[in-house]
Design an enzyme around this catalytic site. Structure first.
Site, PDB file in Angstrom:
ATOM      1  N   CYS A   1      36.154  44.006  43.687  1.00 18.14           N
ATOM      2  CA  CYS A   1      34.702  44.188  43.830  1.00 18.14           C
ATOM      3  C   CYS A   1      34.276  44.167  45.300  1.00 18.14           C
ATOM      4  O   CYS A   1      33.428  44.959  45.710  1.00 18.14           O
ATOM      5  CB  CYS A   1      33.966  43.118  43.037  1.00 18.14           C
ATOM      6  SG  CYS A   1      34.227  43.299  41.264  1.00 18.14           S
TER       7      CYS A   1
ATOM      8  N   GLU B   1      29.833  43.615  39.278  1.00 17.81           N
ATOM      9  CA  GLU B   1      29.556  44.292  40.553  1.00 17.81           C
ATOM     10  C   GLU B   1      29.906  45.779  40.477  1.00 17.81           C
ATOM     11  O   GLU B   1      29.185  46.634  41.005  1.00 17.81           O
ATOM     12  CB  GLU B   1      30.379  43.667  41.691  1.00 17.81           C
ATOM     13  CG  GLU B   1      30.150  42.181  41.912  1.00 17.81           C
ATOM     14  CD  GLU B   1      31.173  41.329  41.148  1.00 17.81           C
ATOM     15  OE1 GLU B   1      31.381  41.563  39.936  1.00 17.81           O
ATOM     16  OE2 GLU B   1      31.744  40.414  41.759  1.00 17.81           O
TER      17      GLU B   1
ATOM     18  N   CYS C   1      35.693  39.302  43.687  1.00 17.89           N
ATOM     19  CA  CYS C   1      37.159  39.355  43.824  1.00 17.89           C
ATOM     20  C   CYS C   1      37.522  40.482  44.798  1.00 17.89           C
ATOM     21  O   CYS C   1      36.645  41.243  45.211  1.00 17.89           O
ATOM     22  CB  CYS C   1      37.771  39.605  42.446  1.00 17.89           C
ATOM     23  SG  CYS C   1      37.434  41.274  41.815  1.00 17.89           S
TER      24      CYS C   1
ATOM     25  N   HIS D   1      33.875  44.741  35.843  1.00 12.96           N
ATOM     26  CA  HIS D   1      33.189  43.583  36.424  1.00 12.96           C
ATOM     27  C   HIS D   1      31.726  43.943  36.699  1.00 12.96           C
ATOM     28  O   HIS D   1      31.413  45.119  36.933  1.00 12.96           O
ATOM     29  CB  HIS D   1      33.870  43.175  37.733  1.00 12.96           C
ATOM     30  CG  HIS D   1      35.092  42.323  37.548  1.00 12.96           C
ATOM     31  ND1 HIS D   1      35.747  41.726  38.600  1.00 12.96           N
ATOM     32  CD2 HIS D   1      35.767  41.960  36.427  1.00 12.96           C
ATOM     33  CE1 HIS D   1      36.780  41.039  38.139  1.00 12.96           C
ATOM     34  NE2 HIS D   1      36.822  41.167  36.820  1.00 12.96           N
TER      35      HIS D   1
END
Lengths: 145, 145
Positions: A83, A52, A80, A50
């Site tokens: 993260c 992040e 999420c 992801h």
């Protein structure tokens, strides 16, 4: 502040071109961008890719420290649980969020990992409600249906 | 089942030798270990280098798929929110946990990321309450004081 979110949006668009869910993240220290990444999950085939997470990894390498104290993150979509958990652990102080995620959002929408006194840490959240961020995602998910 | 946890414990001990918080994680598919890692956070200087994250990355590379459907994870310590979030996203079906983490545990001790209907996914948890797992951690933290 808006400029940093614009850079996060630019990153998200780069991800979009690769067929990724368009999410971009930027880490700022002393008013300068030290790391900016976009989602790469489908491209590399690993859930941990992801935006992040990649931005945190990148910033830690640059600062040679897992502690990103004094850093802020600008992200186009609400993180999420994975993260948000990473943001909490690396000591990022402040998180600016472009739009909310009603399905997996872990900064207040579904759960709140960043502001739970029982987890013994706290990250300030500033919602920016940026239209570009929400429109980009809506368009992406509509095109997938 | 016990053998897989023993391998996770062996991994944790490897981490301990490097000065890491001793945590080990093993991913099993069709009754075979496909990935086993230990915590490397201090060694590589990045918060995302927890045992569970590295095991997931490794397994995804091996299976060439971010979906680890049909896989189980054995981990010596209850995953934190970041790792629990990653476990949820990669579709691991079952998680076996050696001992609980009262400070950051995200599988029931502090929060529960894996069993929250609002997150639209569910991971079965089996607590194994393995004495070796808890003793190893207690000893580590005592030695640090």
């Amino acid at each position: 502040m808006k400029d940093f979110m614009l850079e996060a949006i630019r990153q998200a668009k780069k991800g979009l071109k690769l067929g990724e869910v368009p999410v971009g993240a930027v880490i700022v220290k002393d008013n300068e961008i030290i790391s900016s990444c976009h989602n790469l999950k489908e491209t590399v085939g690993i859930v941990t890719a992801h935006a992040e997470m990649l931005a945190i990894q990148n910033a830690s390498e640059i600062l040679s420290n897992w502690r990103l104290t004094g850093c802020s993150m600008y992200v186009t979509l609400e993180p999420c649980p994975m993260c948000a958990g990473a943001i909490l652990q690396c000591r990022i102080n402040k998180l600016y969020i472009g739009t909310f995620d009603p399905t997996m959002g872990a900064c207040g929408s579904v759960v709140n990992i960043l502001q739970n006194r029982r987890l013994n840490r706290w990250v300030d959240i500033q919602w920016m409600y940026n239209e570009q961020c929400s429109e980009m995602l809506e368009k992406f998910f509509k095109s997938r249906r």
